[in-house]
Design a protein around this motif. Structure first.
Motif, mmCIF file in Angstrom:
data_model
loop_
_atom_site.group_PDB
_atom_site.id
_atom_site.type_symbol
_atom_site.label_atom_id
_atom_site.label_comp_id
_atom_site.label_asym_id
_atom_site.label_seq_id
_atom_site.Cartn_x
_atom_site.Cartn_y
_atom_site.Cartn_z
ATOM 1 N N UNK A 153 43.990 37.959 29.035
ATOM 2 C CA UNK A 153 44.751 38.017 30.286
ATOM 3 C C UNK A 153 44.923 39.450 30.760
ATOM 4 N N UNK A 154 45.176 40.365 29.813
ATOM 5 C CA UNK A 154 45.366 41.772 30.188
ATOM 6 C C UNK A 154 44.093 42.391 30.746
ATOM 7 N N UNK A 155 42.966 42.048 30.168
ATOM 8 C CA UNK A 155 41.706 42.579 30.677
ATOM 9 C C UNK A 155 41.496 42.158 32.127
ATOM 10 N N UNK A 156 41.782 40.911 32.419
ATOM 11 C CA UNK A 156 41.629 40.418 33.790
ATOM 12 C C UNK A 156 42.655 41.059 34.712
ATOM 13 N N UNK A 157 43.905 41.127 34.237
ATOM 14 C CA UNK A 157 44.976 41.671 35.083
ATOM 15 C C UNK A 157 44.815 43.174 35.310
ATOM 16 N N UNK A 158 44.184 43.874 34.370
ATOM 17 C CA UNK A 158 44.016 45.324 34.498
ATOM 18 C C UNK A 158 43.119 45.702 35.665
ATOM 19 N N UNK A 159 42.239 44.787 36.066
ATOM 20 C CA UNK A 159 41.422 45.051 37.253
ATOM 21 C C UNK A 159 41.998 44.348 38.487
ATOM 22 N N UNK A 160 43.268 43.989 38.388
ATOM 23 C CA UNK A 160 44.073 43.497 39.499
ATOM 24 C C UNK A 160 43.556 42.189 40.102
ATOM 25 N N UNK A 161 42.972 41.367 39.228
ATOM 26 C CA UNK A 161 42.655 39.996 39.628
ATOM 27 C C UNK A 161 43.884 39.155 39.273
ATOM 28 N N UNK A 162 44.880 39.218 40.154
ATOM 29 C CA UNK A 162 46.193 38.639 39.864
ATOM 30 C C UNK A 162 46.120 37.127 39.706
ATOM 31 N N UNK A 163 45.379 36.482 40.560
ATOM 32 C CA UNK A 163 45.310 35.016 40.526
ATOM 33 C C UNK A 163 44.668 34.512 39.241
ATOM 34 N N UNK A 164 43.551 35.123 38.857
ATOM 35 C CA UNK A 164 42.861 34.686 37.633
ATOM 36 C C UNK A 164 43.710 34.973 36.398
ATOM 37 N N UNK A 165 44.379 36.127 36.395
ATOM 38 C CA UNK A 165 45.205 36.480 35.236
ATOM 39 C C UNK A 165 46.410 35.561 35.103
ATOM 40 N N UNK A 166 46.943 35.094 36.238
ATOM 41 C CA UNK A 166 48.166 34.283 36.212
ATOM 42 C C UNK A 166 47.989 33.018 35.381
ATOM 43 N N UNK A 167 46.853 32.366 35.525
ATOM 44 C CA UNK A 167 46.638 31.116 34.787
ATOM 45 C C UNK A 167 46.571 31.369 33.284
ATOM 46 N N UNK A 168 46.044 32.537 32.885
ATOM 47 C CA UNK A 168 45.946 32.850 31.460
ATOM 48 C C UNK A 168 47.307 33.277 30.920
ATOM 49 N N UNK A 169 48.022 34.100 31.686
ATOM 50 C CA UNK A 169 49.364 34.521 31.268
ATOM 51 C C UNK A 169 50.294 33.325 31.129
ATOM 52 N N UNK A 170 50.114 32.347 32.002
ATOM 53 C CA UNK A 170 50.966 31.159 31.971
ATOM 54 C C UNK A 170 50.800 30.397 30.659
ATOM 55 N N UNK A 171 49.590 30.383 30.115
ATOM 56 C CA UNK A 171 49.343 29.712 28.833
ATOM 57 C C UNK A 171 50.148 30.384 27.730
#
Length: 244
Positions: free
Chosen positions: A31-49
């Motif tokens: 999730x952090x790897x995705x969120x670090x490039x500011x793909x907020x929507x994609x990271x949200x689903x992983x963080x939610x898990x």
């Protein structure tokens, strides 16, 4: 990841998190790897898990507060609590510290972000190219350009892409090293016909070198690529006024 290849790290962690879904630390890292490039929507689903399946752990709580920040649900309050979780809990969890640094960048809390990245790099030594690029962005915004420079240079070494060279050129520009910056932009901007920022930065360097006509040409190219950016239009008008 620490070798600079974040895309490959994302691919591997994505596969691992799907295969070993119960290993929530892997999921959190993904999730952090995705969120670090500011793909907020994609990271949200992983963080939610992570937030759902590990609600009382430090990483689960961190995921919850990051989701609140991204959803603008009392973002400053969530940022404060996330900061305490990242910076005051022992032992230090580098992943939670990194998430806090990302949150600081998101909310424009540059000084908090610098403190977080400094702590993070005490534990991981070398991060991805994107991590060093983001850290340098924060340092540049606080006019700490000499400190930003080694992170720009490391980002270029880890991932010699137009965006990392653009960052290096920008820091050299801030340091007044215009000729060095110019060489970078002359080499990499033509390879990036759709990257508006690098064309604008090329124009900024040319303007400082009193090559106004060339500066205007490059800045107009940035506006053509991204006509919605008010800073690009403002720079064009600034240079154009000098030519009258």
């Amino acid at each position: 990841w620490s070798a600079g290849n974040q895309p490959e790290a994302e691919r591997m962690l994505g596969e691992a998190s799907r295969k070993f879904g119960s290993e929530l630390r892997l999921v959190f890292f993904a999730a952090l790897l995705v969120r670090s490039r500011f793909d907020i929507e994609a990271a949200a689903s992983i963080l939610a898990v992570v937030a759902e399946h590990a609600p009382k752990t430090r990483q689960g709580l961190a995921a919850r507060y990051m989701l609140a920040i991204d959803r603008r649900l009392e973002p400053q309050k969530s940022f404060t609590v996330l900061g305490k979780l990242a910076m005051e809990s022992k032992p230090v969890d580098p992943l939670v510290v990194w998430l806090y640094a990302i949150a600081a960048r998101t909310l424009g809390q540059n000084k908090h972000g610098i403190v977080a990245y400094t702590l993070l790099l005490k534990h991981v030594k070398v991060g991805s190219a994107l991590l060093h690029q983001t850290f340098a962005n924060l340092l540049d915004r606080e006019k700490r350009h000499k400190e930003a420079l080694p992170h720009r240079q490391l980002a270029v070494k880890l991932e010699p892409a137009p965006w990392s060279h653009d960052g290096l050129g920008l820091t050299l520009y801030h340091l007044g090293r215009y000729e060095e910056a110019l060489k970078i932009f002359e080499k990499f901007a033509p390879k990036s016909p759709d990257y508006a920022l690098i064309w604008n930065h090329w124009g900024m360097v040319l303007y400082q070198l009193r090559r106004d006509k060339e500066a205007l040409e490059k800045m107009k190219r940035a506006v053509q690529i991204d006509p919605t950016d008010p800073d690009f239009r403002r720079d064009v008008e600034t240079v154009r006024s000098q030519l009258k």
